[in-house]
Design a protein around this motif. Structure first.
Motif, PDB file in Angstrom:
ATOM      1  N   GLU A 179      -3.514  -9.740  -4.204  1.00  0.00           N
ATOM      2  CA  GLU A 179      -2.617 -10.098  -5.293  1.00  0.00           C
ATOM      3  C   GLU A 179      -2.441  -8.957  -6.298  1.00  0.00           C
ATOM      4  N   ALA A 180      -3.524  -8.236  -6.574  1.00  0.00           N
ATOM      5  CA  ALA A 180      -3.432  -7.145  -7.543  1.00  0.00           C
ATOM      6  C   ALA A 180      -2.500  -6.050  -7.043  1.00  0.00           C
ATOM      7  N   VAL A 181      -2.566  -5.752  -5.754  1.00  0.00           N
ATOM      8  CA  VAL A 181      -1.702  -4.725  -5.170  1.00  0.00           C
ATOM      9  C   VAL A 181      -0.241  -5.190  -5.202  1.00  0.00           C
ATOM     10  N   ALA A 182      -0.006  -6.443  -4.827  1.00  0.00           N
ATOM     11  CA  ALA A 182       1.358  -6.985  -4.864  1.00  0.00           C
ATOM     12  C   ALA A 182       1.923  -6.944  -6.274  1.00  0.00           C
ATOM     13  N   ASP A 183       1.129  -7.369  -7.242  1.00  0.00           N
ATOM     14  CA  ASP A 183       1.586  -7.382  -8.633  1.00  0.00           C
ATOM     15  C   ASP A 183       1.904  -5.975  -9.120  1.00  0.00           C
ATOM     16  N   ASP A 184       1.013  -5.029  -8.818  1.00  0.00           N
ATOM     17  CA  ASP A 184       1.190  -3.663  -9.294  1.00  0.00           C
ATOM     18  C   ASP A 184       2.431  -3.017  -8.684  1.00  0.00           C
ATOM     19  N   THR A 185       2.615  -3.153  -7.372  1.00  0.00           N
ATOM     20  CA  THR A 185       3.740  -2.508  -6.700  1.00  0.00           C
ATOM     21  C   THR A 185       5.065  -3.125  -7.148  1.00  0.00           C
ATOM     22  N   ALA A 186       5.089  -4.446  -7.293  1.00  0.00           N
ATOM     23  CA  ALA A 186       6.312  -5.104  -7.757  1.00  0.00           C
ATOM     24  C   ALA A 186       6.696  -4.627  -9.151  1.00  0.00           C
ATOM     25  N   LYS A 187       5.729  -4.562 -10.037  1.00  0.00           N
ATOM     26  CA  LYS A 187       6.023  -4.118 -11.405  1.00  0.00           C
ATOM     27  C   LYS A 187       6.396  -2.643 -11.434  1.00  0.00           C
ATOM     28  N   ARG A 188       5.669  -1.836 -10.687  1.00  0.00           N
ATOM     29  CA  ARG A 188       5.861  -0.383 -10.708  1.00  0.00           C
ATOM     30  C   ARG A 188       7.262   0.006 -10.250  1.00  0.00           C
ATOM     31  N   TYR A 189       7.794  -0.715  -9.250  1.00  0.00           N
ATOM     32  CA  TYR A 189       9.077  -0.329  -8.668  1.00  0.00           C
ATOM     33  C   TYR A 189      10.219  -1.272  -9.051  1.00  0.00           C
ATOM     34  N   GLY A 206       0.812  -1.213   0.000  1.00  0.00           N
ATOM     35  CA  GLY A 206       0.000   0.000   0.000  1.00  0.00           C
ATOM     36  C   GLY A 206       0.841   1.256   0.000  1.00  0.00           C
ATOM     37  N   MET A 207       0.268   2.332   0.510  1.00  0.00           N
ATOM     38  CA  MET A 207       0.873   3.657   0.405  1.00  0.00           C
ATOM     39  C   MET A 207       2.281   3.715   1.003  1.00  0.00           C
ATOM     40  N   ALA A 208       2.413   3.385   2.287  1.00  0.00           N
ATOM     41  CA  ALA A 208       3.727   3.439   2.929  1.00  0.00           C
ATOM     42  C   ALA A 208       4.640   2.338   2.402  1.00  0.00           C
ATOM     43  N   GLY A 209       4.072   1.195   2.047  1.00  0.00           N
ATOM     44  CA  GLY A 209       4.874   0.121   1.461  1.00  0.00           C
ATOM     45  C   GLY A 209       5.528   0.548   0.165  1.00  0.00           C
ATOM     46  N   ARG A 210       4.792   1.321  -0.649  1.00  0.00           N
ATOM     47  CA  ARG A 210       5.374   1.826  -1.894  1.00  0.00           C
ATOM     48  C   ARG A 210       6.517   2.790  -1.610  1.00  0.00           C
ATOM     49  N   ALA A 211       6.402   3.563  -0.524  1.00  0.00           N
ATOM     50  CA  ALA A 211       7.491   4.478  -0.160  1.00  0.00           C
ATOM     51  C   ALA A 211       8.749   3.690   0.200  1.00  0.00           C
ATOM     52  N   HIS A 212       8.596   2.575   0.913  1.00  0.00           N
ATOM     53  CA  HIS A 212       9.748   1.723   1.220  1.00  0.00           C
ATOM     54  C   HIS A 212      10.297   1.096  -0.061  1.00  0.00           C
ATOM     55  N   ALA A 213       9.399   0.611  -0.921  1.00  0.00           N
ATOM     56  CA  ALA A 213       9.840  -0.012  -2.173  1.00  0.00           C
ATOM     57  C   ALA A 213      10.651   0.974  -3.013  1.00  0.00           C
ATOM     58  N   ALA A 214      10.170   2.198  -3.123  1.00  0.00           N
ATOM     59  CA  ALA A 214      10.887   3.218  -3.882  1.00  0.00           C
ATOM     60  C   ALA A 214      12.200   3.586  -3.208  1.00  0.00           C
ATOM     61  N   GLY A 215      12.199   3.587  -1.856  1.00  0.00           N
ATOM     62  CA  GLY A 215      13.413   3.911  -1.119  1.00  0.00           C
ATOM     63  C   GLY A 215      14.546   2.936  -1.411  1.00  0.00           C
ATOM     64  N   TYR A 216      14.245   1.656  -1.429  1.00  0.00           N
ATOM     65  CA  TYR A 216      15.272   0.661  -1.765  1.00  0.00           C
ATOM     66  C   TYR A 216      15.738   0.818  -3.213  1.00  0.00           C
ATOM     67  N   ARG A 217      14.814   1.154  -4.081  1.00  0.00           N
ATOM     68  CA  ARG A 217      15.182   1.330  -5.489  1.00  0.00           C
ATOM     69  C   ARG A 217      16.176   2.476  -5.657  1.00  0.00           C
ATOM     70  N   THR A 218      15.993   3.530  -4.872  1.00  0.00           N
ATOM     71  CA  THR A 218      16.875   4.697  -4.945  1.00  0.00           C
ATOM     72  C   THR A 218      18.172   4.483  -4.176  1.00  0.00           C
ATOM     73  N   ARG A 252       9.609 -10.064  -8.422  1.00  0.00           N
ATOM     74  CA  ARG A 252       8.371 -10.842  -8.357  1.00  0.00           C
ATOM     75  C   ARG A 252       7.461 -10.314  -7.257  1.00  0.00           C
ATOM     76  N   ALA A 253       6.212 -10.770  -7.311  1.00  0.00           N
ATOM     77  CA  ALA A 253       5.231 -10.519  -6.263  1.00  0.00           C
ATOM     78  C   ALA A 253       4.995 -11.813  -5.495  1.00  0.00           C
ATOM     79  N   GLU A 254       4.762 -11.671  -4.200  1.00  0.00           N
ATOM     80  CA  GLU A 254       4.365 -12.795  -3.357  1.00  0.00           C
ATOM     81  C   GLU A 254       3.067 -12.404  -2.643  1.00  0.00           C
ATOM     82  N   TYR A 255       2.371 -13.417  -2.124  1.00  0.00           N
ATOM     83  CA  TYR A 255       1.033 -13.148  -1.591  1.00  0.00           C
ATOM     84  C   TYR A 255       0.897 -13.538  -0.118  1.00  0.00           C
ATOM     85  N   SER A 256       2.011 -13.766   0.526  1.00  0.00           N
ATOM     86  CA  SER A 256       2.006 -14.026   1.971  1.00  0.00           C
ATOM     87  C   SER A 256       3.361 -13.645   2.542  1.00  0.00           C
TER      88      SER A 256
END
Length: 395
Positions: free
Chosen positions: A48-58, A14-26, A62-66
């Motif tokens: 699953e849709a959120v996991a897939d989207d965030t993984a692809k976006r950043y 979600g929102m804060a998770g995407r901030a962490h994902a982007a942080g590692y990318r940078t 892969r995406a995982e569901y647990s």
């Protein structure tokens, strides 16, 4: 961790998770190039849709569901946990048992007892050199760090008063659905959600808080619609037509006393009209003052003695290479370029990865024990509110 790379994952897309994902990318672009490479391995979410989207976006592999899939993955070394507070304990304990380094979002847990268990798990994991840290993101603000450094030089004198606020508007709309943020009892609302950041920032700048008093809690919207499905962040969602009671505070105000004798005044709100992320503070010393406003993240104000009275006063300082994190921390690391809140997550991610690699250039992130103390202060505020503002000492 291999000798030349660290595999990372984020649990929560979600929102804060995407901030962490982007942080590692940078993170791999920041500061020296002598660090281990960063491998962006996985984003996990039960949606699953959120996991897939965030993984692809950043750009994650892969995406995982647990969370269990993350714990069981041999190619993952470090994990950010960015889910509802009450879910932290099970996930973090499972990750630490699997030998993963953990960066857990604040507050550490949904209860003091869960936090204490997590501190014990972190202590046991430390015997195997496994790192457990907490994300108090504002510690990585160049401006806030610069103000802290000004205090350390003595130019502002002894602190007299710290006045801090974290005002947000995400809870003002009564049609926004009930989520975990609105459940849990007094102290788990605006105080735990945004006030915990404010309290940590105050202690980071001014030193330990030893007493809380004068606390009051207000719940403006007493019930909210029940969502029909999973919600993320503060977004609207389809609702069932049913209503559920709000169990915690929309607004918290209180005072504090610091160990150094300074007074503190605080307010935390999720019903502040048109303030999406209104963090700020002012502090006053015996020979100077300073102020910060997140809406103008790349600057701060300061006053000091030693200037002629015709030109002295509060001065705006634009953050530049002479301040923490800027040199090597921005693609264009010149004065006046500016930055936003996203950079705080990138600096935090870089500091976490450096800590894992045994590099001490940026300093360690707060420990689980520190985060437990933060929850104890929140508990003291709630106790003061229950006791009609009575003073509560912090152990």
């Amino acid at each position: 961790m291999t000798s030349n790379s660290i595999g990372v994952a984020v649990i929560g897309g979600g929102m804060a998770g995407r901030a962490h994902a982007a942080g590692y990318r940078t993170a791999s672009t920041l500061f020296g190039t002598d660090r281990p490479d960063v491998r962006l391995v996985a984003i996990a979410d039960t949606n699953e849709a959120v996991a897939d989207d965030t993984a692809k976006r950043y750009g994650y592999e892969r995406a995982e569901y647990s969370w269990q899939a993350i714990a069981e993955s041999p190619d993952i070394d470090a994990v950010s946990v960015v889910v509802a507070n009450q879910l932290h304990r099970e996930i973090v304990e499972g990750l630490l048992a699997a030998g993963k380094h953990v960066l857990c979002e604040k507050p550490l847990a949904g209860s003091i007892s869960d936090a204490e268990a997590m501190v014990a798990a972190a202590a046991a994991a430390a015997d195997a050199d496994t790192i457990a840290t907490v994300g108090y993101t504002y510690r990585r603000s160049p401006a806030i760090q610069a103000i802290r450094d000004e205090l350390a030089t003595g130019r502002l004198g002894d602190i007299i008063h710290f006045n801090g606020h974290y005002w947000c508007d995400y809870g003002l709309d009564p049609t926004s659905p009930i989520t975990w943020r609105y459940r849990g009892g007094p102290g788990t609302g605006a105080l735990a959600d945004v006030g915990s950041h404010l309290l940590d920032m105050a202690e980071f700048v001014c030193g330990p808080i030893v007493e809380i008093s004068g606390a009051t809690f207000t719940t403006v919207i007493t019930e909210r619609p029940v969502p029909a499905g999973v919600t993320y962040g503060h977004t609207k969602a389809e609702t069932t037509g049913e209503m559920a009671p709000v169990e915690n505070e929309d607004l918290a105000t209180f005072t504090a006393r610091f160990q150094n004798g300074a007074a503190g005044t605080f307010s935390a709100s999720r019903v502040a009209h048109q303030l999406p992320d209104g963090l700020g503070f002012e502090l006053f010393g015996t020979s100077g003052s300073a102020a910060f406003d997140l809406a103008r993240a790349a600057e701060f104000s300061v006053s000091s003695e030693g200037l002629d009275s015709t030109v002295n006063g509060q001065r705006r300082v634009i953050v530049g290479p002479q301040h923490p994190y800027i040199q090597g921390g921005l693609p264009m690391d010149a004065g006046g370029v500016g930055h936003g809140k996203a950079e705080f997550f990138a600096y935090q991610a870089r500091a976490f990865l450096d800590q894992i690699a045994g590099i001490d250039n940026l300093g360690p992130l707060p420990s689980f024990a520190h985060a437990l103390r933060g929850m104890q202060i929140v508990t003291a505020v709630a106790e003061s509110a229950r006791s009609h503002g009575a003073a509560v000492k912090i152990g």
